[in-house]
Design an enzyme around this catalytic site. Structure first.
Site, PDB file in Angstrom:
ATOM      1  N   SER A 132       0.799  -1.295   0.117  1.00  0.00           N
ATOM      2  CA  SER A 132       0.063   0.041   0.102  1.00  0.00           C
ATOM      3  C   SER A 132       1.066   1.291  -0.033  1.00  0.00           C
ATOM      4  CB  SER A 132      -0.900  -0.084   1.132  1.00  0.00           C
ATOM      5  OG  SER A 132      -1.456   1.316   1.389  1.00  0.00           O
ATOM      6  N   TYR A 145      -3.228  -0.764   9.692  1.00  0.00           N
ATOM      7  CA  TYR A 145      -2.926  -0.846   8.144  1.00  0.00           C
ATOM      8  C   TYR A 145      -1.433  -0.547   7.632  1.00  0.00           C
ATOM      9  CZ  TYR A 145      -4.149  -1.525   3.529  1.00  0.00           C
ATOM     10  OH  TYR A 145      -4.274  -2.082   2.097  1.00  0.00           O
ATOM     11  N   LYS A 149       1.753  -2.925   6.656  1.00  0.00           N
ATOM     12  CA  LYS A 149       2.003  -2.755   5.121  1.00  0.00           C
ATOM     13  C   LYS A 149       3.375  -2.548   5.280  1.00  0.00           C
ATOM     14  CE  LYS A 149      -1.796  -4.121   2.555  1.00  0.00           C
ATOM     15  NZ  LYS A 149      -1.623  -5.215   1.910  1.00  0.00           N
TER      16      LYS A 149
END
Length: 274
Positions: A132, A145, A149
């Site tokens: 990401s 998140y 990532k």
């Protein structure tokens, strides 16, 4: 630069029933690849066969990967695409949402890659990790998140040092794509509207295919020209990146965009000097 063909290549895709997974499977199949997917629920009768596997279960991954490799007769390409999202402010203690994102976004990819390495080494194949943009340009209120990532990228870097002489290792960095992965964040009143610019699923799939077919496996692959710029700023001018994020966040707070989001209550109070 000459490009490799996907015709006849044996490909395993995780998260094969999700937004990216379905489009990837269709694109790979159209290019002549033989594809098997892994996802939580099996779809054996689908155009792209999907084997059921809980990628967070350490005992389930190796047998599932072995079954996929047996169906394919070997393995040339692994695409670690499975991922989950959800709101997780860094100022709050980690909860189940955080644990799940670390399990799926990082550890599941690690387990799957480890299980797939023997046939990939034999075939001098490739591994592609779908990360990401937040691995490079972190955003507030989504700490799990971004952390998961960024850790995935660190794992890819370590893997490249260990097996890069025989297996190509690439990381692709999408931005926000309209998909159910953002539903829980939106439901918590933490929409990425105005913070991350949407891009198309087709563009992300095209970037993954470019990584898969390049003569040499590229290290890092942005999905758009804007993405390349954002990654460059995040890596080479992190203080500038911080200022840009803070400015955008301040504008959203001033506009009241986060007033109804309980998880953002601390930020709202601090912005208003309370």
């Amino acid at each position: 630069m000459s490009r490799r063909t996907l015709s006849g290549r044996r490909v395993l895709v995780t998260g094969a029933s999700g937004t990216f997974g379905r489009h990837l499977g269709a694109a790979l199949t159209a290019a002549g690849a033989r594809v098997v997917g892994l996802d939580l629920h099996a779809r054996p009768d689908d155009n792209l066969p999907v084997l059921g596997c809980d990628l967070t279960d350490p005992d389930a991954v190796a047998p599932a990967v072995g079954g996929a490799v047996d169906q394919l007769g070997g393995l040339d390409l692994l695409i670690n695409n499975a991922g989950v999202g959800g709101p997780a402010p860094a100022e709050l203690p980690p909860d189940e949402v955080v644990r799940q994102q670390l399990e799926v976004n990082l550890l599941a990819a690690w387990r799957t890659t480890a299980a797939a390495l023997p046939p990939l080494l034999t075939a001098h194949g490739r591994v592609i990790f779908v990360a990401s943009r937040m691995a490079v340009l972190p955003l507030p209120l989504a700490a799990a998140y971004g952390v998961s990532k960024r850790a995935l990228v660190a794992y890819a870097d370590a893997l490249r040092h260990e097996v890069g002489s025989h297996v190509g290792v690439s990381v692709v960095y999408p931005s926000m794509v309209a998909s159910p992965i953002h539903d829980s964040t939106a439901e918590a009143g933490l929409s990425l509207r105005g913070v991350s610019r949407p891009e198309s699923v087709e563009g992300v799939v095209a970037a993954i295919l470019r990584a898969a077919t390049a003569r040499r496996a590229p290290r890092d692959v942005a999905t758009t020209a804007r993405g390349r710029l954002e990654m460059a700023v995040g890596r080479h001018a992190p203080a500038l990146a911080d200022r840009l994020v803070r400015r955008t966040l301040a504008a959203r707070l001033a506009a009241g965009d986060l007033d109804a989001a309980p998880l953002a209550a601390g930020m709202v109070r601090r912005h208003r000097g309370q």
